[in-house]
Design a protein around this motif. Structure first.
Motif, PDB file in Angstrom:
ATOM      1  N   THR A  14     -15.691  -6.065 -20.707  1.00  0.00           N
ATOM      2  CA  THR A  14     -15.314  -4.456 -20.508  1.00  0.00           C
ATOM      3  C   THR A  14     -16.038  -3.748 -21.670  1.00  0.00           C
ATOM      4  N   GLU A  15     -15.794  -4.290 -23.115  1.00  0.00           N
ATOM      5  CA  GLU A  15     -16.544  -3.663 -24.051  1.00  0.00           C
ATOM      6  C   GLU A  15     -17.842  -3.619 -24.153  1.00  0.00           C
ATOM      7  N   GLN A  16     -18.588  -4.879 -23.551  1.00  0.00           N
ATOM      8  CA  GLN A  16     -20.006  -4.578 -23.236  1.00  0.00           C
ATOM      9  C   GLN A  16     -20.380  -3.633 -22.582  1.00  0.00           C
ATOM     10  N   ARG A  17     -19.756  -3.689 -21.330  1.00  0.00           N
ATOM     11  CA  ARG A  17     -20.012  -2.591 -20.159  1.00  0.00           C
ATOM     12  C   ARG A  17     -20.111  -1.158 -20.745  1.00  0.00           C
ATOM     13  N   GLN A  18     -18.841  -0.953 -21.282  1.00  0.00           N
ATOM     14  CA  GLN A  18     -18.529   0.450 -21.934  1.00  0.00           C
ATOM     15  C   GLN A  18     -19.816   0.557 -23.095  1.00  0.00           C
ATOM     16  N   THR A  19     -20.082  -0.196 -23.940  1.00  0.00           N
ATOM     17  CA  THR A  19     -21.098   0.250 -24.764  1.00  0.00           C
ATOM     18  C   THR A  19     -22.512   0.283 -24.238  1.00  0.00           C
ATOM     19  N   LEU A  20     -22.828  -0.388 -23.228  1.00  0.00           N
ATOM     20  CA  LEU A  20     -23.923  -0.012 -22.369  1.00  0.00           C
ATOM     21  C   LEU A  20     -24.026   1.357 -21.925  1.00  0.00           C
ATOM     22  N   HIS A  21     -22.725   1.633 -21.222  1.00  0.00           N
ATOM     23  CA  HIS A  21     -22.872   2.947 -20.696  1.00  0.00           C
ATOM     24  C   HIS A  21     -22.943   3.981 -22.011  1.00  0.00           C
ATOM     25  N   LEU A  22     -22.501   3.853 -22.952  1.00  0.00           N
ATOM     26  CA  LEU A  22     -22.469   4.771 -24.001  1.00  0.00           C
ATOM     27  C   LEU A  22     -24.046   4.684 -24.542  1.00  0.00           C
ATOM     28  N   ALA A  23     -24.834   3.675 -24.449  1.00  0.00           N
ATOM     29  CA  ALA A  23     -26.225   3.587 -24.646  1.00  0.00           C
ATOM     30  C   ALA A  23     -27.095   4.155 -23.799  1.00  0.00           C
ATOM     31  N   ALA A  24     -26.523   4.225 -22.276  1.00  0.00           N
ATOM     32  CA  ALA A  24     -27.344   4.792 -21.393  1.00  0.00           C
ATOM     33  C   ALA A  24     -27.132   6.040 -21.477  1.00  0.00           C
ATOM     34  N   VAL A  25     -26.151   6.719 -21.823  1.00  0.00           N
ATOM     35  CA  VAL A  25     -26.026   8.273 -21.970  1.00  0.00           C
ATOM     36  C   VAL A  25     -26.810   8.837 -23.000  1.00  0.00           C
ATOM     37  N   PHE A  26     -27.339   7.816 -24.268  1.00  0.00           N
ATOM     38  CA  PHE A  26     -28.291   8.252 -25.131  1.00  0.00           C
ATOM     39  C   PHE A  26     -29.614   8.222 -24.388  1.00  0.00           C
ATOM     40  N   VAL A  27     -29.975   7.183 -23.851  1.00  0.00           N
ATOM     41  CA  VAL A  27     -31.464   6.946 -23.359  1.00  0.00           C
ATOM     42  C   VAL A  27     -31.729   7.671 -22.179  1.00  0.00           C
ATOM     43  N   ASN A  28     -30.823   8.057 -21.199  1.00  0.00           N
ATOM     44  CA  ASN A  28     -30.897   8.849 -20.024  1.00  0.00           C
ATOM     45  C   ASN A  28     -30.493  10.368 -20.058  1.00  0.00           C
ATOM     46  N   ASN A  29     -29.206  10.421 -19.982  1.00  0.00           N
ATOM     47  CA  ASN A  29     -28.660  11.864 -20.187  1.00  0.00           C
ATOM     48  C   ASN A  29     -29.140  12.702 -21.261  1.00  0.00           C
ATOM     49  N   PHE A  30     -29.044  12.140 -22.531  1.00  0.00           N
ATOM     50  CA  PHE A  30     -29.468  12.995 -23.553  1.00  0.00           C
ATOM     51  C   PHE A  30     -30.928  13.163 -23.541  1.00  0.00           C
ATOM     52  N   THR A  31     -31.846  12.121 -23.123  1.00  0.00           N
ATOM     53  CA  THR A  31     -33.102  12.178 -23.059  1.00  0.00           C
ATOM     54  C   THR A  31     -33.379  13.344 -21.798  1.00  0.00           C
ATOM     55  N   ASN A  32     -32.836  13.197 -20.759  1.00  0.00           N
ATOM     56  CA  ASN A  32     -33.202  14.114 -19.734  1.00  0.00           C
ATOM     57  C   ASN A  32     -32.866  15.537 -20.092  1.00  0.00           C
ATOM     58  N   GLN A  33     -31.788  15.754 -21.038  1.00  0.00           N
ATOM     59  CA  GLN A  33     -31.644  17.131 -21.662  1.00  0.00           C
ATOM     60  C   GLN A  33     -32.868  17.448 -22.411  1.00  0.00           C
ATOM     61  N   LEU A  34     -33.517  16.412 -23.056  1.00  0.00           N
ATOM     62  CA  LEU A  34     -34.430  16.940 -23.907  1.00  0.00           C
ATOM     63  C   LEU A  34     -35.915  17.177 -23.134  1.00  0.00           C
ATOM     64  N   TYR A  35     -35.731  16.704 -22.013  1.00  0.00           N
ATOM     65  CA  TYR A  35     -36.930  17.090 -20.718  1.00  0.00           C
ATOM     66  C   TYR A  35     -36.606  18.372 -20.573  1.00  0.00           C
ATOM     67  N   ARG A  36     -35.303  18.872 -20.260  1.00  0.00           N
ATOM     68  CA  ARG A  36     -35.039  20.300 -19.805  1.00  0.00           C
ATOM     69  C   ARG A  36     -35.487  20.992 -21.048  1.00  0.00           C
ATOM     70  N   ILE A  37     -35.436  20.692 -22.120  1.00  0.00           N
ATOM     71  CA  ILE A  37     -35.585  21.698 -23.106  1.00  0.00           C
ATOM     72  C   ILE A  37     -37.133  21.807 -23.174  1.00  0.00           C
ATOM     73  N   GLY A  38     -38.023  20.750 -23.155  1.00  0.00           N
ATOM     74  CA  GLY A  38     -39.200  20.799 -23.301  1.00  0.00           C
ATOM     75  C   GLY A  38     -39.555  21.593 -22.069  1.00  0.00           C
ATOM     76  N   HIS A  39     -39.211  21.409 -20.686  1.00  0.00           N
ATOM     77  CA  HIS A  39     -39.499  22.123 -19.561  1.00  0.00           C
ATOM     78  C   HIS A  39     -39.299  23.710 -19.949  1.00  0.00           C
ATOM     79  N   GLU A  40     -38.330  24.054 -20.633  1.00  0.00           N
ATOM     80  CA  GLU A  40     -37.938  25.304 -20.764  1.00  0.00           C
ATOM     81  C   GLU A  40     -38.873  26.000 -21.970  1.00  0.00           C
ATOM     82  N   ILE A  41     -39.240  25.169 -22.945  1.00  0.00           N
ATOM     83  CA  ILE A  41     -40.203  25.686 -23.901  1.00  0.00           C
ATOM     84  C   ILE A  41     -41.615  25.979 -23.216  1.00  0.00           C
ATOM     85  N   CYS A  42     -42.037  24.887 -22.313  1.00  0.00           N
ATOM     86  CA  CYS A  42     -43.287  25.305 -21.678  1.00  0.00           C
ATOM     87  C   CYS A  42     -43.285  26.494 -20.771  1.00  0.00           C
TER      88      CYS A  42
END
Length: 265
Positions: free
Chosen positions: A153-181
């Motif tokens: 469970t701890e490993q899975r929850q840690t993976l999910h946390l890492a996934a938030v950084f590499v996916n959800n947060f990264t996608n938000q940066l894409y959105r900001i880049g899109h807005e800036i363009c």
């Protein structure tokens, strides 16, 4: 043949249904959702129901609903001692009601209903309380072409946390880049090859080694120019925070804001 009953009608449940339907060794016995209309379009393919009392017997019942609904739905199931798993990355396995055998079948991927997924590229993280159920989940993952990973469970929850950084947060940066363009009438698609190349690089080297850019180079003039180009305070704050993080990671000296104050706090 592994018999499965799906509980829920969100993105994960929909993609699991499609993957299971294409497997020669998995049978979707039934699909439940509290709102029948959400799965009515599949009525000619699979037995659908909006009543828990109508649930049939199966090898495994897969709860694929919002995290906050898992515990209650598992408690409402009108049977005992059957194998029930959820698909969440962050919810504890023991949130499933103990009247049944419990486990987790977590596909580590981002799912959108209208985007096709190649399940052979999806890692499946499996967790069980009763050891005799482990091989069933492994076989279920392999049946749709996935590689199963036994984790805690701890490993899975840690993976999910890492996934938030590499996916959800990264996608938000894409959105900001899109807005800036958009502010300068630039097509965001021009950045697509850069996005794809960045994703490719980290499959061949560590993110630490793949890092490039003005913060890594300590290019103070470029950083200063870019800060002046930023129009929104929110975007400026994110730029400064990430620049500081990159500098700290790569042991680069602190930079100063346009007002001359240190940003290393």
């Amino acid at each position: 043949m592994i018999s499965v009953i799906l509980l829920g009608a969100g993105n994960v449940a929909t993609h699991l249904y499609k993957a299971f339907s294409n497997s020669e060794t998995v049978s979707v016995t039934q699909w439940y959702n509290r709102t029948r209309t959400s799965i009515s379009s599949y009525a000619n393919e699979v037995d659908i129901t909006d009543s828990l009392d109508e649930l049939k017997e199966a090898d495994v019942y897969i709860i694929a609903v919002s995290d906050d609904s898992i515990a209650q739905l598992s408690a409402d199931l009108p049977f005992t001692n059957r194998f029930v798993v959820h698909t969440s990355g962050s919810v504890a396995m023991h949130d499933i009601d103990k009247k049944n055998q419990i486990g987790v079948f977590y596909p580590l991927q981002t799912f959108s209903k209208d985007a096709d997924i190649d399940f052979s590229e999806v890692p499946i993280c499996v967790e069980v309380y009763e050891k005799e159920n482990l091989e069933l989940l492994r076989d279920l993952a392999r049946a749709v072409g996935c590689k199963p990973h036994k984790i805690t469970t701890e490993q899975r929850q840690t993976l999910h946390l890492a996934a938030v950084f590499v996916n959800n947060f990264t996608n938000q940066l894409y959105r900001i880049g899109h807005e800036i363009c958009e502010t300068k009438n630039i097509e965001f698609e021009i950045l697509h090859p850069l996005i794809e190349e960045t994703a490719k690089k980290i499959q061949q080297m560590s993110p630490f080694m793949a890092q490039t850019g003005p913060a890594k180079r300590n290019d103070k003039k470029t950083i200063k120019r870019q800060l002046k180009l930023i129009e929104k305070e929110e975007h400026e704050a994110i730029y400064k925070m990430l620049t500081s993080s990159i500098k700290k990671t790569h042991n680069v000296s602190s930079f100063r804001s346009r007002k001359g104050k240190s940003e290393t706090n």
